[in-house]
Design a protein around this motif. Structure first.
Motif, short mmCIF file in Angstrom:
data_model
loop_
_atom_site.label_atom_id
_atom_site.label_comp_id
_atom_site.label_asym_id
_atom_site.label_seq_id
_atom_site.Cartn_x
_atom_site.Cartn_y
_atom_site.Cartn_z
N GLN A 1 0.91 -1.19 -0.10
CA GLN A 1 0.19 0.06 -0.02
C GLN A 1 0.87 1.33 -0.06
O GLN A 1 1.93 1.30 0.70
CB GLN A 1 -0.85 0.18 1.04
CG GLN A 1 -1.85 -0.97 1.29
CD GLN A 1 -2.91 -0.90 0.01
OE1 GLN A 1 -3.51 0.30 -0.07
NE2 GLN A 1 -3.49 -1.93 -0.31
N PRO A 2 0.64 2.13 -0.75
CA PRO A 2 1.12 3.54 -0.84
C PRO A 2 1.71 4.06 0.68
O PRO A 2 2.67 4.56 0.89
CB PRO A 2 0.60 4.40 -1.47
CG PRO A 2 -0.25 3.72 -2.52
CD PRO A 2 -0.65 2.43 -1.91
N TRP A 3 0.58 3.85 1.57
CA TRP A 3 0.88 4.53 2.85
C TRP A 3 2.13 3.81 3.60
O TRP A 3 2.92 4.30 4.46
CB TRP A 3 -0.19 4.33 3.71
CG TRP A 3 -0.87 2.93 4.01
CD1 TRP A 3 -1.73 2.32 3.43
CD2 TRP A 3 -0.19 2.21 5.37
NE1 TRP A 3 -1.90 1.04 4.20
CE2 TRP A 3 -1.05 0.90 5.00
CE3 TRP A 3 0.60 2.41 6.23
CZ2 TRP A 3 -0.74 -0.08 5.96
CZ3 TRP A 3 0.89 1.24 7.08
CH2 TRP A 3 0.27 0.07 6.83
N SER B 1 0.76 5.27 15.83
CA SER B 1 0.37 6.66 15.62
C SER B 1 0.15 6.90 14.36
O SER B 1 -0.86 7.61 13.79
CB SER B 1 1.48 7.42 16.17
OG SER B 1 1.04 8.95 15.95
N PHE B 2 0.98 6.64 13.44
CA PHE B 2 0.81 6.68 11.88
C PHE B 2 -0.59 6.11 11.62
O PHE B 2 -1.17 6.60 10.68
CB PHE B 2 1.81 6.20 11.00
CG PHE B 2 1.80 6.35 9.65
CD1 PHE B 2 2.04 7.45 8.94
CD2 PHE B 2 1.28 5.11 8.71
CE1 PHE B 2 1.86 7.59 7.69
CE2 PHE B 2 1.01 5.22 7.53
CZ PHE B 2 1.54 6.74 6.91
N ALA C 1 0.01 -2.23 14.75
CA ALA C 1 1.63 -1.93 14.22
C ALA C 1 2.54 -3.28 14.48
O ALA C 1 3.32 -3.50 13.46
CB ALA C 1 2.15 -0.77 15.21
N GLN C 2 2.33 -3.89 15.41
CA GLN C 2 3.28 -5.21 15.61
C GLN C 2 2.91 -6.05 14.40
O GLN C 2 3.86 -6.80 13.85
CB GLN C 2 3.07 -5.85 16.88
CG GLN C 2 3.62 -5.11 17.98
CD GLN C 2 2.38 -3.90 18.70
OE1 GLN C 2 1.67 -3.69 18.02
NE2 GLN C 2 2.80 -3.39 19.91
N ASP C 3 1.85 -6.26 14.00
CA ASP C 3 1.27 -6.92 12.90
C ASP C 3 1.90 -6.61 11.72
O ASP C 3 2.36 -7.51 10.91
CB ASP C 3 -0.04 -7.17 12.91
CG ASP C 3 -1.08 -7.92 14.08
OD1 ASP C 3 -0.25 -8.81 14.88
OD2 ASP C 3 -2.02 -7.54 14.25
N PHE C 4 1.73 -5.41 11.46
CA PHE C 4 2.20 -5.02 10.29
C PHE C 4 3.81 -5.19 10.06
O PHE C 4 4.52 -5.61 9.18
CB PHE C 4 2.01 -3.35 9.81
CG PHE C 4 0.90 -3.38 9.38
CD1 PHE C 4 0.16 -3.59 8.27
CD2 PHE C 4 -0.32 -2.60 10.03
CE1 PHE C 4 -0.87 -3.37 7.53
CE2 PHE C 4 -1.46 -2.47 9.55
CZ PHE C 4 -1.59 -2.85 8.44
N ALA C 5 4.49 -4.77 11.16
CA ALA C 5 6.02 -4.98 11.28
C ALA C 5 6.72 -6.24 11.04
O ALA C 5 7.45 -6.31 10.37
CB ALA C 5 6.49 -4.27 12.61
#
Length: 164
Positions: free
Chosen positions: A22-24, A51-52, A69-73
């Motif tokens: 995703q661009p984000w 936060s983002f 956030a942890q899942d994405f990381a």
């Protein structure tokens, strides 16, 4: 070859995963890791990404609410986009070598007077996806991609005819 790597290599797959994210996600990674900050402590990275995500979810409904956030990381580490080495007894995040190379590639499209926005990034990603399909050594895969494009164009034509 795409961005200077062979299409079938694991390095190319890592770069492709970043380019098709995703661009984000690309924007966040690009902003988080700079020439002055090549590593970020695990806790700080998660807090910054959290936060983002809170801000981004207000304007982009496509970011899954169920992903932390942890899942994405963790996903980015598994995909080879980020590395998570143990430095001085603490885990940190850093971009993989291929991510750094891909980010440098993307920065070539940005100048002081123009920034890489989501529209330009989507155009770039579409061009790269087309290049990947056009250079695929498997003729059957290329035929399937072309047939898919034909079907999309026919659907667009039918949609326009039904409006008129």
């Amino acid at each position: 070859m795409v961005c200077g790597f062979k299409l079938n290599s694991s390095k190319a797959r890592q770069a492709y995963r970043l380019l098709t994210a995703q661009p984000w996600a690309v924007a966040f990674i690009r902003a988080e890791f700079t020439a002055d900050r090549s590593r970020v402590a695990l806790e700080l990275f998660h807090a910054s990404l959290d936060s983002f995500l809170k801000q981004a979810r207000q304007s982009d409904e496509q970011i899954p609410q169920s992903y932390s956030a942890q899942d994405f990381a963790e996903t980015w580490v598994k995909q080879g986009i980020l590395a998570r080495p143990l430095i001085d007894g603490r885990f940190v995040y850093e971009p993989s070598a291929q991510t750094l190379r891909t980010l440098r590639f993307l920065s070539d499209f940005s100048t002081d007077d123009s920034h890489l926005n989501s529209s330009r990034l989507n155009t770039l990603l579409s061009s790269l996806e087309s290049l990947v399909h056009e250079t695929d050594p498997d003729p059957e895969a290329r035929i399937r991609a072309l047939e898919s494009q034909i079907a999309q164009r026919r659907a667009q034509i039918e949609q326009l005819r039904s409006r008129g």
